[in-house]
Design a protein around this motif. Sequence first.
Motif, PDB file in Angstrom:
ATOM      1  N   ALA A 146       0.842  -1.193   0.000  1.00  0.00           N
ATOM      2  CA  ALA A 146       0.000   0.000   0.000  1.00  0.00           C
ATOM      3  C   ALA A 146       0.877   1.241   0.000  1.00  0.00           C
ATOM      4  N   GLY A 147       0.565   2.172  -0.866  1.00  0.00           N
ATOM      5  CA  GLY A 147       1.356   3.388  -0.981  1.00  0.00           C
ATOM      6  C   GLY A 147       0.989   4.133  -2.242  1.00  0.00           C
ATOM      7  N   PRO A 148       1.737   5.166  -2.608  1.00  0.00           N
ATOM      8  CA  PRO A 148       1.348   6.045  -3.713  1.00  0.00           C
ATOM      9  C   PRO A 148       1.329   5.359  -5.065  1.00  0.00           C
ATOM     10  N   HIS A 149       2.175   4.338  -5.277  1.00  0.00           N
ATOM     11  CA  HIS A 149       2.160   3.621  -6.555  1.00  0.00           C
ATOM     12  C   HIS A 149       0.814   2.924  -6.737  1.00  0.00           C
ATOM     13  N   LEU A 150       0.428   2.151  -5.724  1.00  0.00           N
ATOM     14  CA  LEU A 150      -0.835   1.417  -5.781  1.00  0.00           C
ATOM     15  C   LEU A 150      -2.021   2.365  -5.805  1.00  0.00           C
ATOM     16  N   TYR A 151      -1.992   3.411  -4.989  1.00  0.00           N
ATOM     17  CA  TYR A 151      -3.120   4.334  -4.924  1.00  0.00           C
ATOM     18  C   TYR A 151      -3.292   5.096  -6.236  1.00  0.00           C
ATOM     19  N   ASN A 152      -2.197   5.478  -6.882  1.00  0.00           N
ATOM     20  CA  ASN A 152      -2.308   6.149  -8.179  1.00  0.00           C
ATOM     21  C   ASN A 152      -2.840   5.195  -9.240  1.00  0.00           C
ATOM     22  N   ALA A 153      -2.411   3.935  -9.181  1.00  0.00           N
ATOM     23  CA  ALA A 153      -2.927   2.949 -10.122  1.00  0.00           C
ATOM     24  C   ALA A 153      -4.432   2.779  -9.961  1.00  0.00           C
ATOM     25  N   ILE A 154      -4.877   2.653  -8.724  1.00  0.00           N
ATOM     26  CA  ILE A 154      -6.310   2.490  -8.455  1.00  0.00           C
ATOM     27  C   ILE A 154      -7.073   3.753  -8.828  1.00  0.00           C
ATOM     28  N   GLY A 155      -6.513   4.914  -8.517  1.00  0.00           N
ATOM     29  CA  GLY A 155      -7.180   6.165  -8.865  1.00  0.00           C
ATOM     30  C   GLY A 155      -7.369   6.323 -10.360  1.00  0.00           C
ATOM     31  N   ALA A 156      -6.444   5.787 -11.139  1.00  0.00           N
ATOM     32  CA  ALA A 156      -6.529   5.915 -12.594  1.00  0.00           C
ATOM     33  C   ALA A 156      -7.429   4.870 -13.222  1.00  0.00           C
ATOM     34  N   THR A 157      -7.442   3.652 -12.674  1.00  0.00           N
ATOM     35  CA  THR A 157      -8.174   2.559 -13.327  1.00  0.00           C
ATOM     36  C   THR A 157      -9.526   2.264 -12.692  1.00  0.00           C
ATOM     37  N   ARG A 158      -9.663   2.485 -11.399  1.00  0.00           N
ATOM     38  CA  ARG A 158     -10.899   2.272 -10.639  1.00  0.00           C
ATOM     39  C   ARG A 158     -11.316   0.799 -10.582  1.00  0.00           C
ATOM     40  N   SER A 159     -10.486  -0.108 -11.063  1.00  0.00           N
ATOM     41  CA  SER A 159     -10.843  -1.523 -11.113  1.00  0.00           C
ATOM     42  C   SER A 159      -9.638  -2.388 -10.781  1.00  0.00           C
ATOM     43  N   LEU A 160      -9.907  -3.580 -10.215  1.00  0.00           N
ATOM     44  CA  LEU A 160      -8.858  -4.504  -9.838  1.00  0.00           C
ATOM     45  C   LEU A 160      -9.070  -5.868 -10.484  1.00  0.00           C
ATOM     46  N   VAL A 161      -7.977  -6.512 -10.858  1.00  0.00           N
ATOM     47  CA  VAL A 161      -7.950  -7.935 -11.185  1.00  0.00           C
ATOM     48  C   VAL A 161      -6.985  -8.566 -10.196  1.00  0.00           C
ATOM     49  N   ILE A 162      -7.438  -9.586  -9.486  1.00  0.00           N
ATOM     50  CA  ILE A 162      -6.702 -10.078  -8.330  1.00  0.00           C
ATOM     51  C   ILE A 162      -6.325 -11.545  -8.488  1.00  0.00           C
TER      52      ILE A 162
END
Length: 277
Positions: A146-162
């Motif tokens: 958890a941190g700015p890399h992950l948060y920026n990725a989520i902020g840009a894509t709004r979706s996850l594949v896990i």
Amino acid sequence: MLTYTTYSEAGGVGKTTLASNLADAHGQHDRDVLVIDLDPQNGSLTYLLGVDAPRDDSNADNIARHLIDRPKGAFEDLILETSFRFDLVPSHNMLENLADLLARAASMAEDLDEEFERHDQLRQVLLNADIPEKYDTIVVDPPATAGPHLYNAIGATRSLVIPLEPTGKGMQSIEGLQDVVQGFEDTVGVTVGVLAVVPNGVGRTTDQQRYLTRIRELGYDAPVAIGERSSLFEGCWDKQTTAFAYVNEYRSRKRDHEMETLDQLHELASHLEEVSA
């Protein structure tokens, strides 16, 4: 438009391997695909694909500079054509200090009475460069931490594949996934969807079905469960390529179970494309 972040609480090569292979499958489906590598680790997607990028050149323009609004050129100049069916924005060592860089940029913006949302920078960069007009699929692969890399990725894509490892800890992670997603939403300030959960490294067929059943009972899409394919995926890292290219170029004999895995990757990619549509 299809946009998603590959996320696994456990991290590891499975997340990055899945990102590269889904990008390849999307490209084979005649989609325009851009992959963004936000992982500062040496064993990131850029390494997996064998892309020669100046990640240790502090004078080179890179994705971190664009995220703090200090670019040395156009964002489009960061995009590299790969030997696969998708383009790549490579990683750079400057990403190791992204948290500090964003904090300093935010402080400067505050002093100048300017807006600067540190978790919204990647989305802004992509919009300013008209990337949504040029690509119909964007895959972001950040580190798991958890941190700015992950948060920026989520902020840009709004979706996850896990991707999910078939262990007790893996299932425990899925049981608590709603809390994890809620935490992301609270931090980033956006609604986050889980497009698919992908069990991988699963042994027996009965175990695959058990994992799929439980994941679906929890309300998540789980189109496929990928079997134990360490030989195939370790071969991808060894030869720095995707599973599709590895089978075509390095396997003298096509193995049924590996061909089944390639079919599953196509099925998963198609599912994600249909969801976005």
